[in-house]
Design an enzyme around this catalytic site. Sequence first.
Site, short mmCIF file in Angstrom:
data_model
loop_
_atom_site.label_atom_id
_atom_site.label_comp_id
_atom_site.label_asym_id
_atom_site.label_seq_id
_atom_site.Cartn_x
_atom_site.Cartn_y
_atom_site.Cartn_z
N LYS A 13 0.84 -1.21 0.00
CA LYS A 13 0.00 0.00 0.00
C LYS A 13 0.87 1.26 0.00
O LYS A 13 0.66 2.17 -0.81
CB LYS A 13 -0.93 0.01 1.24
CG LYS A 13 -1.85 -1.19 1.35
CD LYS A 13 -2.76 -1.12 2.55
CE LYS A 13 -2.06 -1.24 3.89
NZ LYS A 13 -1.39 -2.53 4.14
N ARG A 88 -10.21 0.57 8.15
CA ARG A 88 -9.72 -0.77 8.48
C ARG A 88 -10.76 -1.60 9.21
O ARG A 88 -10.47 -2.75 9.58
CB ARG A 88 -8.53 -0.60 9.40
CG ARG A 88 -7.25 -1.16 8.85
CD ARG A 88 -6.17 -0.66 9.77
NE ARG A 88 -5.01 -1.44 9.69
CZ ARG A 88 -3.86 -1.00 9.17
NH1 ARG A 88 -3.79 0.19 8.64
NH2 ARG A 88 -2.81 -1.76 9.20
N ARG A 127 11.76 -5.56 4.99
CA ARG A 127 11.51 -4.13 4.76
C ARG A 127 12.36 -3.28 5.70
O ARG A 127 12.62 -3.65 6.84
CB ARG A 127 10.03 -3.80 5.02
CG ARG A 127 9.77 -2.29 4.94
CD ARG A 127 8.32 -1.93 4.99
NE ARG A 127 7.66 -2.39 6.19
CZ ARG A 127 6.35 -2.32 6.38
NH1 ARG A 127 5.58 -1.81 5.46
NH2 ARG A 127 5.82 -2.77 7.49
N ARG A 160 10.83 -1.58 11.46
CA ARG A 160 9.79 -1.07 12.35
C ARG A 160 9.61 -1.96 13.57
O ARG A 160 9.93 -3.14 13.53
CB ARG A 160 8.45 -1.00 11.58
CG ARG A 160 8.29 0.29 10.82
CD ARG A 160 7.13 0.35 9.88
NE ARG A 160 5.90 -0.36 10.25
CZ ARG A 160 4.82 -0.40 9.46
NH1 ARG A 160 4.83 0.22 8.29
NH2 ARG A 160 3.75 -1.07 9.83
N ARG A 171 -0.87 -9.28 13.17
CA ARG A 171 -1.42 -8.27 12.26
C ARG A 171 -2.22 -8.94 11.14
O ARG A 171 -3.24 -8.43 10.71
CB ARG A 171 -0.29 -7.41 11.68
CG ARG A 171 0.25 -6.41 12.71
CD ARG A 171 1.60 -5.85 12.31
NE ARG A 171 1.59 -5.09 11.08
CZ ARG A 171 2.68 -4.85 10.35
NH1 ARG A 171 3.86 -5.32 10.73
NH2 ARG A 171 2.58 -4.15 9.25
P1 AP5 Z 1 4.84 -1.61 1.90
O1 AP5 Z 1 4.51 -0.74 0.73
O2 AP5 Z 1 5.56 -0.98 3.06
O3 AP5 Z 1 3.52 -2.39 2.40
P2 AP5 Z 1 2.25 -1.87 3.18
O4 AP5 Z 1 1.07 -2.56 2.58
O5 AP5 Z 1 2.22 -0.36 3.20
O6 AP5 Z 1 2.55 -2.49 4.61
P3 AP5 Z 1 2.40 -1.90 6.09
O7 AP5 Z 1 3.12 -2.88 7.00
O8 AP5 Z 1 2.82 -0.46 6.19
O9 AP5 Z 1 0.87 -2.03 6.28
P4 AP5 Z 1 0.09 -2.10 7.58
O10 AP5 Z 1 -1.26 -1.90 7.03
O11 AP5 Z 1 0.26 -3.31 8.42
O12 AP5 Z 1 0.73 -0.95 8.49
P5 AP5 Z 1 0.27 0.52 8.85
O13 AP5 Z 1 1.46 1.37 8.89
O14 AP5 Z 1 -0.89 0.96 8.01
O15 AP5 Z 1 5.68 -2.85 1.32
C1 AP5 Z 1 6.21 -3.84 2.19
C2 AP5 Z 1 7.60 -4.26 1.68
O16 AP5 Z 1 7.46 -4.92 0.42
C3 AP5 Z 1 8.60 -3.10 1.42
O17 AP5 Z 1 9.89 -3.51 1.80
C4 AP5 Z 1 8.52 -2.87 -0.08
O18 AP5 Z 1 9.76 -2.35 -0.59
C5 AP5 Z 1 8.21 -4.27 -0.59
N1 AP5 Z 1 7.37 -4.23 -1.77
C6 AP5 Z 1 6.20 -3.54 -1.93
N2 AP5 Z 1 5.68 -3.76 -3.13
C7 AP5 Z 1 6.53 -4.62 -3.76
C8 AP5 Z 1 6.53 -5.24 -5.02
N3 AP5 Z 1 5.55 -5.03 -5.92
N4 AP5 Z 1 7.55 -6.08 -5.31
C9 AP5 Z 1 8.55 -6.33 -4.43
N5 AP5 Z 1 8.61 -5.76 -3.21
C10 AP5 Z 1 7.61 -4.93 -2.88
O19 AP5 Z 1 -0.34 0.33 10.33
C11 AP5 Z 1 0.50 0.06 11.44
C12 AP5 Z 1 -0.36 -0.01 12.71
O20 AP5 Z 1 -1.02 1.26 12.95
C13 AP5 Z 1 -1.51 -1.04 12.69
O21 AP5 Z 1 -1.05 -2.34 13.05
C14 AP5 Z 1 -2.47 -0.43 13.73
O22 AP5 Z 1 -2.03 -0.69 15.04
C15 AP5 Z 1 -2.33 1.06 13.48
N6 AP5 Z 1 -3.34 1.57 12.50
C16 AP5 Z 1 -3.05 2.16 11.30
N7 AP5 Z 1 -4.17 2.50 10.65
C17 AP5 Z 1 -5.21 2.13 11.47
C18 AP5 Z 1 -6.63 2.21 11.35
N8 AP5 Z 1 -7.22 2.74 10.25
N9 AP5 Z 1 -7.37 1.71 12.35
C19 AP5 Z 1 -6.82 1.18 13.45
N10 AP5 Z 1 -5.47 1.07 13.64
C20 AP5 Z 1 -4.68 1.54 12.66
#
Ligand code: AP5
Length: 212
Positions: A13, A88, A127, A160, A171
């Site tokens: 994402k 979410r 990552r 992270r 997660r």
């Molecule tokens: P990356 O692009 O970083 O993936 P992502 O989907 O953004 O993963 P996240 O871990 O950030 O998502 P998340 O939803 O768990 O975390 P968030 O920060 O929102 O890619 C991952 C890796 O793959 C990278 O190394 C990249 O280089 C590689 N990659 C990507 N695409 C690729 C491709 N096509 N080919 C090869 N490699 C590739 O949330 C964190 C925490 O915050 C949650 O656990 C929760 O506690 C809280 N939170 C956030 N939002 C909410 C909400 N709305 N409600 C409640 N709690 C929330």
Amino acid sequence: MKIILLGPPGAGKGTIAKVLTQYDGSVQISTGDILRGAVAAGTELGKQAEAAMKAGNLVTDELIMGIMEQRLQQDDCKIGYLLDGFPRTIPQARALKTLLEKLNEKLDCVLELDISRDVIIDRLTTRRTCTQCGAIYNIKSKPPKVDGICDVCGSDIVQRDDETEAVISNRLEVYNDQTAPLVDFYRQEGLLLSIQTSDSGPVLEALKSRLR
Ligand code: AP5
């Protein structure tokens, strides 16, 4: 465009949002980045969110809607936005719908990023993220030019806090229980577009052609 990026942890994402913002000038709004910034700054919001984030659980809907109701009314959102990690839960999706109706705005699409569990675990354990600007790297597929240093701003890049295998597993469970039901919710709204992101190469090209 106003787009929701929906997908499990590690689906890409953040990576896709960063590319698309350069492509059409929309802003990326990542609730995860906002919360991590608040934790790092030691604000009241950060204190309320920290324990849930470390364990890989969701923070409360009230906290998230408090952030997003303000954020979506800022001027830079008028051009368009990519919602990364929000909504979410079904209550968040319903609250977003009500908010957009109030603002007289409509979503263009909800992009579901479909990916296998094995690829997720591999991507998240390899990552690395910049501590300052949030640029995303991967020690296998997208390493920085200098080990441990961000190409964009020269700050340290780190793993992270929520990237241990145990927390990643939680997660994923939380995603399946609380976020995956949004796929049906947005299918019924006629907004869902699914794309397979397990293959690294052609994702963005496929995406551009689907959005055209
Ligand atoms: P990356 O692009 O970083 O993936 P992502 O989907 O953004 O993963 P996240 O871990 O950030 O998502 P998340 O939803 O768990 O975390 P968030 O920060 O929102 O890619 C991952 C890796 O793959 C990278 O190394 C990249 O280089 C590689 N990659 C990507 N695409 C690729 C491709 N096509 N080919 C090869 N490699 C590739 O949330 C964190 C925490 O915050 C949650 O656990 C929760 O506690 C809280 N939170 C956030 N939002 C909410 C909400 N709305 N409600 C409640 N709690 C929330």
